[in-house]
Design a protein around this motif. Structure first.
Motif, PDB file in Angstrom:
ATOM      1  N   LEU A 199      56.075   6.148  38.803  1.00  0.00           N
ATOM      2  CA  LEU A 199      55.131   6.434  38.052  1.00  0.00           C
ATOM      3  C   LEU A 199      54.205   7.865  38.371  1.00  0.00           C
ATOM      4  O   LEU A 199      54.305   8.082  39.660  1.00  0.00           O
ATOM      5  CB  LEU A 199      53.929   5.811  38.698  1.00  0.00           C
ATOM      6  CG  LEU A 199      54.190   4.202  37.553  1.00  0.00           C
ATOM      7  CD1 LEU A 199      52.721   3.761  39.024  1.00  0.00           C
ATOM      8  CD2 LEU A 199      54.218   3.762  36.530  1.00  0.00           C
ATOM      9  N   THR A 200      54.399   8.518  37.448  1.00  0.00           N
ATOM     10  CA  THR A 200      54.128  10.367  37.292  1.00  0.00           C
ATOM     11  C   THR A 200      52.505  10.906  36.891  1.00  0.00           C
ATOM     12  O   THR A 200      52.476  11.664  36.851  1.00  0.00           O
ATOM     13  CB  THR A 200      55.313  11.031  37.300  1.00  0.00           C
ATOM     14  OG1 THR A 200      56.004  10.778  36.533  1.00  0.00           O
ATOM     15  CG2 THR A 200      56.516  11.022  38.190  1.00  0.00           C
ATOM     16  N   GLU A 201      52.564   9.984  35.337  1.00  0.00           N
ATOM     17  CA  GLU A 201      51.636  10.151  34.745  1.00  0.00           C
ATOM     18  C   GLU A 201      51.320   8.585  34.244  1.00  0.00           C
ATOM     19  O   GLU A 201      51.891   7.360  34.263  1.00  0.00           O
ATOM     20  CB  GLU A 201      51.893  10.831  33.469  1.00  0.00           C
ATOM     21  CG  GLU A 201      51.915  12.208  33.247  1.00  0.00           C
ATOM     22  CD  GLU A 201      52.037  13.129  31.603  1.00  0.00           C
ATOM     23  OE1 GLU A 201      51.736  12.324  31.095  1.00  0.00           O
ATOM     24  OE2 GLU A 201      52.564  14.055  31.991  1.00  0.00           O
ATOM     25  N   ILE A 202      49.969   8.420  33.799  1.00  0.00           N
ATOM     26  CA  ILE A 202      49.475   6.571  33.392  1.00  0.00           C
ATOM     27  C   ILE A 202      48.649   7.614  32.236  1.00  0.00           C
ATOM     28  O   ILE A 202      46.902   8.057  32.398  1.00  0.00           O
ATOM     29  CB  ILE A 202      48.616   6.151  34.183  1.00  0.00           C
ATOM     30  CG1 ILE A 202      49.888   5.223  34.840  1.00  0.00           C
ATOM     31  CG2 ILE A 202      47.812   4.579  33.825  1.00  0.00           C
ATOM     32  CD1 ILE A 202      49.228   4.530  36.339  1.00  0.00           C
ATOM     33  N   GLY A 246      43.666   1.888  40.371  1.00  0.00           N
ATOM     34  CA  GLY A 246      42.250   1.916  39.027  1.00  0.00           C
ATOM     35  C   GLY A 246      42.626   2.729  37.643  1.00  0.00           C
ATOM     36  O   GLY A 246      42.695   2.401  36.244  1.00  0.00           O
ATOM     37  N   ARG A 247      43.868   3.476  37.324  1.00  0.00           N
ATOM     38  CA  ARG A 247      44.213   4.130  36.187  1.00  0.00           C
ATOM     39  C   ARG A 247      45.554   2.676  35.400  1.00  0.00           C
ATOM     40  O   ARG A 247      45.198   2.314  34.060  1.00  0.00           O
ATOM     41  CB  ARG A 247      45.353   4.844  36.314  1.00  0.00           C
ATOM     42  CG  ARG A 247      45.355   6.055  37.069  1.00  0.00           C
ATOM     43  CD  ARG A 247      44.687   7.689  35.641  1.00  0.00           C
ATOM     44  NE  ARG A 247      44.187   9.159  36.239  1.00  0.00           N
ATOM     45  CZ  ARG A 247      45.269   9.786  37.074  1.00  0.00           C
ATOM     46  NH1 ARG A 247      46.192   9.749  36.437  1.00  0.00           N
ATOM     47  NH2 ARG A 247      44.500  11.443  37.674  1.00  0.00           N
ATOM     48  N   SER A 300      49.677   4.153  28.322  1.00  0.00           N
ATOM     49  CA  SER A 300      51.303   4.811  28.773  1.00  0.00           C
ATOM     50  C   SER A 300      51.666   4.808  30.126  1.00  0.00           C
ATOM     51  O   SER A 300      50.772   5.110  30.731  1.00  0.00           O
ATOM     52  CB  SER A 300      51.041   5.436  27.390  1.00  0.00           C
ATOM     53  OG  SER A 300      50.266   6.775  28.201  1.00  0.00           O
ATOM     54  N   VAL A 301      53.051   4.826  30.664  1.00  0.00           N
ATOM     55  CA  VAL A 301      52.995   5.285  31.311  1.00  0.00           C
ATOM     56  C   VAL A 301      54.865   6.834  31.628  1.00  0.00           C
ATOM     57  O   VAL A 301      55.203   6.244  30.466  1.00  0.00           O
ATOM     58  CB  VAL A 301      53.442   4.690  32.958  1.00  0.00           C
ATOM     59  CG1 VAL A 301      52.319   3.194  32.950  1.00  0.00           C
ATOM     60  CG2 VAL A 301      54.476   3.250  32.394  1.00  0.00           C
ATOM     61  N   LEU A 302      54.120   7.578  32.683  1.00  0.00           N
ATOM     62  CA  LEU A 302      55.825   8.153  32.049  1.00  0.00           C
ATOM     63  C   LEU A 302      56.347   8.207  34.177  1.00  0.00           C
ATOM     64  O   LEU A 302      55.652   8.215  34.921  1.00  0.00           O
ATOM     65  CB  LEU A 302      55.294   9.412  32.122  1.00  0.00           C
ATOM     66  CG  LEU A 302      56.200  10.869  32.714  1.00  0.00           C
ATOM     67  CD1 LEU A 302      57.733  10.381  32.076  1.00  0.00           C
ATOM     68  CD2 LEU A 302      56.015  12.630  32.840  1.00  0.00           C
TER      69      LEU A 302
END
Length: 180
Positions: free
Chosen positions: A123-126, A142-143, A152-154
């Motif tokens: 995971l690099t973005e949430i 938490g995210r 959304s996840v990147l």
């Protein structure tokens, strides 16, 4: 021949708004039509530029994939993503989970495999917010537990993220570039 340069961070205190422009893992193509041999060369060009406007050309996260996960139950706090402890490294996707239904599989084929012959996601973005490479223990949970049904996840290949993190740590002031 130009080396491939990827964005691993930016100075947060000086440019906090850049998270709306860049993503960790973007490939830098050029700045003001100039191509660079190294990240240091590009950084110096930016630092010593005599113009107030820079034109960046980037290839948006060439190894990354974005997934929109829909929480089926309010208590669905993992969304079916089994991580390595509190890290961003994805070990498993639970069958029939939100992540599985969105098409997220634990193994990726877009980057070089590790010593086991496989490449896994990280995971690099949430929710369009970058994760800190050197995150705190509860940041990711938490995210993922954010209010709302959609998350959304990147994800990007773990080996790729590990290389970017290792390269970033070679800078003496690398902590200035860590996305918060």
């Amino acid at each position: 021949m130009n080396r491939v340069i990827f964005i691993a961070g930016w100075k947060q205190k000086e440019h906090p708004h850049l998270h709306n422009t860049f993503h960790i893992g973007d490939q830098l193509i050029s700045i003001n039509e100039n191509h660079f041999e190294s990240a240091s060369e590009a950084r110096n060009f930016i630092k010593y530029s005599h113009t107030s406007s820079l034109n960046f050309v980037v290839r948006r996260t060439p190894f990354g994939r974005v997934f929109c996960l829909i929480r089926t139950e309010p208590s669905d706090d993992t969304l079916g993503i089994v991580r390595d402890g509190g890290t961003a490294k994805i070990l498993h996707i639970t069958p029939n989970s939100s992540a599985s239904k969105a098409g997220l599989h634990p193994y990726c084929e877009v980057y070089e495999a590790d010593e086991d012959g496989q490449s896994i996601w990280c995971l690099t973005e949430i929710n369009n917010r970058p994760l800190n490479f050197f995150f705190k223990s509860n940041e990711i949970s938490g995210r993922l537990n954010a209010i709302g049904r959609e998350v959304s996840v990147l994800v990007q290949p773990y080996n790729f993220v590990r290389k970017m993190r290792k390269q970033l740590k070679t800078y003496s002031n690398y902590k200035d570039y860590i996305v918060q």
